[in-house]
Design a protein around this motif. Structure first.
Motif, PDB file in Angstrom:
ATOM      1  N   ARG A  69       0.802  -1.217   0.000  1.00 47.03           N
ATOM      2  CA  ARG A  69       0.000   0.000   0.000  1.00 47.03           C
ATOM      3  C   ARG A  69       0.841   1.276   0.000  1.00 47.03           C
ATOM      4  O   ARG A  69       0.514   2.242  -0.694  1.00 47.03           O
ATOM      5  CB  ARG A  69      -0.931  -0.025   1.206  1.00 47.03           C
ATOM      6  CG  ARG A  69      -1.939   1.082   1.227  1.00 47.03           C
ATOM      7  CD  ARG A  69      -2.920   0.867   2.399  1.00 47.03           C
ATOM      8  NE  ARG A  69      -3.976   1.813   2.375  1.00 47.03           N
ATOM      9  CZ  ARG A  69      -5.005   1.781   1.555  1.00 47.03           C
ATOM     10  NH1 ARG A  69      -5.090   0.820   0.666  1.00 47.03           N
ATOM     11  NH2 ARG A  69      -5.938   2.698   1.605  1.00 47.03           N
ATOM     12  N   ALA A  70       1.904   1.311   0.766  1.00 49.75           N
ATOM     13  CA  ALA A  70       2.714   2.527   0.866  1.00 49.75           C
ATOM     14  C   ALA A  70       3.246   2.939  -0.502  1.00 49.75           C
ATOM     15  O   ALA A  70       3.155   4.109  -0.884  1.00 49.75           O
ATOM     16  CB  ALA A  70       3.853   2.336   1.858  1.00 49.75           C
ATOM     17  N   VAL A  71       3.788   2.000  -1.248  1.00 51.68           N
ATOM     18  CA  VAL A  71       4.334   2.329  -2.567  1.00 51.68           C
ATOM     19  C   VAL A  71       3.219   2.797  -3.494  1.00 51.68           C
ATOM     20  O   VAL A  71       3.387   3.752  -4.259  1.00 51.68           O
ATOM     21  CB  VAL A  71       5.091   1.129  -3.179  1.00 51.68           C
ATOM     22  CG1 VAL A  71       5.464   1.396  -4.632  1.00 51.68           C
ATOM     23  CG2 VAL A  71       6.340   0.833  -2.371  1.00 51.68           C
ATOM     24  N   ARG A  72       2.082   2.147  -3.444  1.00 50.73           N
ATOM     25  CA  ARG A  72       0.973   2.549  -4.314  1.00 50.73           C
ATOM     26  C   ARG A  72       0.494   3.958  -3.973  1.00 50.73           C
ATOM     27  O   ARG A  72       0.177   4.741  -4.857  1.00 50.73           O
ATOM     28  CB  ARG A  72      -0.193   1.566  -4.209  1.00 50.73           C
ATOM     29  CG  ARG A  72       0.159   0.125  -4.432  1.00 50.73           C
ATOM     30  CD  ARG A  72       0.862  -0.134  -5.740  1.00 50.73           C
ATOM     31  NE  ARG A  72       1.231  -1.540  -5.785  1.00 50.73           N
ATOM     32  CZ  ARG A  72       2.258  -2.010  -6.437  1.00 50.73           C
ATOM     33  NH1 ARG A  72       3.032  -1.221  -7.134  1.00 50.73           N
ATOM     34  NH2 ARG A  72       2.542  -3.285  -6.427  1.00 50.73           N
ATOM     35  N   ILE A  73       0.463   4.294  -2.679  1.00 48.80           N
ATOM     36  CA  ILE A  73       0.075   5.645  -2.273  1.00 48.80           C
ATOM     37  C   ILE A  73       1.089   6.654  -2.800  1.00 48.80           C
ATOM     38  O   ILE A  73       0.723   7.711  -3.318  1.00 48.80           O
ATOM     39  CB  ILE A  73      -0.055   5.746  -0.738  1.00 48.80           C
ATOM     40  CG1 ILE A  73      -1.292   4.978  -0.272  1.00 48.80           C
ATOM     41  CG2 ILE A  73      -0.104   7.195  -0.267  1.00 48.80           C
ATOM     42  CD1 ILE A  73      -1.381   4.786   1.226  1.00 48.80           C
ATOM     43  N   ILE A  74       2.358   6.325  -2.696  1.00 45.01           N
ATOM     44  CA  ILE A  74       3.415   7.213  -3.189  1.00 45.01           C
ATOM     45  C   ILE A  74       3.262   7.429  -4.691  1.00 45.01           C
ATOM     46  O   ILE A  74       3.302   8.559  -5.175  1.00 45.01           O
ATOM     47  CB  ILE A  74       4.809   6.649  -2.847  1.00 45.01           C
ATOM     48  CG1 ILE A  74       5.024   6.665  -1.331  1.00 45.01           C
ATOM     49  CG2 ILE A  74       5.904   7.442  -3.563  1.00 45.01           C
ATOM     50  CD1 ILE A  74       6.187   5.834  -0.854  1.00 45.01           C
ATOM     51  N   VAL A  75       3.063   6.356  -5.419  1.00 44.72           N
ATOM     52  CA  VAL A  75       2.909   6.467  -6.878  1.00 44.72           C
ATOM     53  C   VAL A  75       1.687   7.317  -7.196  1.00 44.72           C
ATOM     54  O   VAL A  75       1.742   8.225  -8.026  1.00 44.72           O
ATOM     55  CB  VAL A  75       2.803   5.071  -7.532  1.00 44.72           C
ATOM     56  CG1 VAL A  75       2.367   5.179  -8.989  1.00 44.72           C
ATOM     57  CG2 VAL A  75       4.131   4.339  -7.436  1.00 44.72           C
ATOM     58  N   PHE A  76       0.584   7.043  -6.537  1.00 49.45           N
ATOM     59  CA  PHE A  76      -0.668   7.763  -6.780  1.00 49.45           C
ATOM     60  C   PHE A  76      -0.484   9.260  -6.514  1.00 49.45           C
ATOM     61  O   PHE A  76      -0.931  10.098  -7.285  1.00 49.45           O
ATOM     62  CB  PHE A  76      -1.748   7.175  -5.859  1.00 49.45           C
ATOM     63  CG  PHE A  76      -3.141   7.608  -6.181  1.00 49.45           C
ATOM     64  CD1 PHE A  76      -3.782   7.150  -7.310  1.00 49.45           C
ATOM     65  CD2 PHE A  76      -3.824   8.460  -5.329  1.00 49.45           C
ATOM     66  CE1 PHE A  76      -5.092   7.529  -7.612  1.00 49.45           C
ATOM     67  CE2 PHE A  76      -5.129   8.843  -5.610  1.00 49.45           C
ATOM     68  CZ  PHE A  76      -5.757   8.379  -6.753  1.00 49.45           C
ATOM     69  N   ARG A  77       0.200   9.592  -5.426  1.00 48.04           N
ATOM     70  CA  ARG A  77       0.373  10.987  -5.021  1.00 48.04           C
ATOM     71  C   ARG A  77       1.448  11.698  -5.850  1.00 48.04           C
ATOM     72  O   ARG A  77       1.252  12.822  -6.288  1.00 48.04           O
ATOM     73  CB  ARG A  77       0.759  11.041  -3.545  1.00 48.04           C
ATOM     74  CG  ARG A  77       0.872  12.466  -3.019  1.00 48.04           C
ATOM     75  CD  ARG A  77       1.439  12.524  -1.614  1.00 48.04           C
ATOM     76  NE  ARG A  77       0.627  11.774  -0.669  1.00 48.04           N
ATOM     77  CZ  ARG A  77       1.137  11.036   0.322  1.00 48.04           C
ATOM     78  NH1 ARG A  77       2.433  10.930   0.480  1.00 48.04           N
ATOM     79  NH2 ARG A  77       0.353  10.395   1.142  1.00 48.04           N
TER      80      ARG A  77
END
Length: 195
Positions: free
Chosen positions: A103-111
């Protein structure tokens, strides 16, 4: 003089600790609000070690995003079953699980994809890889009658929807349950002869 294997391993481990710490902090606070000094402190390493492994903070961000396994092998291994429905249910469940675990990486990518072309490019690669894999998995089902273009479109819908629900909306309900209507629609679309 070369470093001993143990010394090299220690350096690699510290590099990974820096990446893991940066991942957590970037996800919690954002890239711009996270200093390399804070990353070093929370990683328990000297500040200089961050720059030993990464020339810039942006290089560290890129390592956080790029040094993750591509989704293709995970999704391909999950695709059990002979029918579109069986494969789709397995892929949706696995994709949601993997997105939640990372989740953390996906949030970073999304943001961060909004203002950083390097991250946007990686996000596009990840989407294309996942979509192509899901399309391959669905195309190999015994009951598929749709052409490759429809299968590809269905795969893109699946990847987009599962990503949105899991990362952006943070849904807690089991993936196959909350995506049941989408699964039904795709099964009908891919297994029925257009009339």
């Amino acid at each position: 003089m070369t470093a001993s294997p143990q010394h090299h391993s220690s350096r690699s481990t510290k590099r990974q600790v820096i990446i893991d710490t940066a991942e957590r902090l970037f996800a919690e606070h954002g890239y711009d609000a996270t200093s390399t000094a804070r990353i070093a402190t929370e990683a328990g390493v000297p500040s200089g070690l961050v720059f030993y492994h990464f020339a810039t903070k942006l290089d560290l961000l890129l390592a956080v995003v790029q040094e993750r396994p591509a989704p293709s092998e995970v999704l391909r291994s999950a695709a059990r079953g002979r029918t579109v429905r069986q494969r789709l249910r397995a892929v949706v469940a696995k994709m949601a699980e993997e997105l939640e675990n990372d989740r953390a990486v996906r949030i970073i990518v999304f943001r961060e994809a909004q203002g950083r072309p390097e991250i946007a490019s990686r996000a596009a690669e990840m989407f294309a890889d996942a979509s192509a894999t899901v399309a391959d998995v669905l195309a190999d089902a015994d009951d598929v009658v749709a052409d490759r273009a429809r299968v590809q479109t269905a795969a893109e819908l699946v990847v987009s929807r599962v990503f949105l629900d899991t990362v952006a909306l943070g849904q807690l309900e089991p993936a196959t349950k909350r995506h049941a209507a989408m699964i039904d629609l795709i099964v009908e679309t891919l297994t029925s002869t257009p009339g």
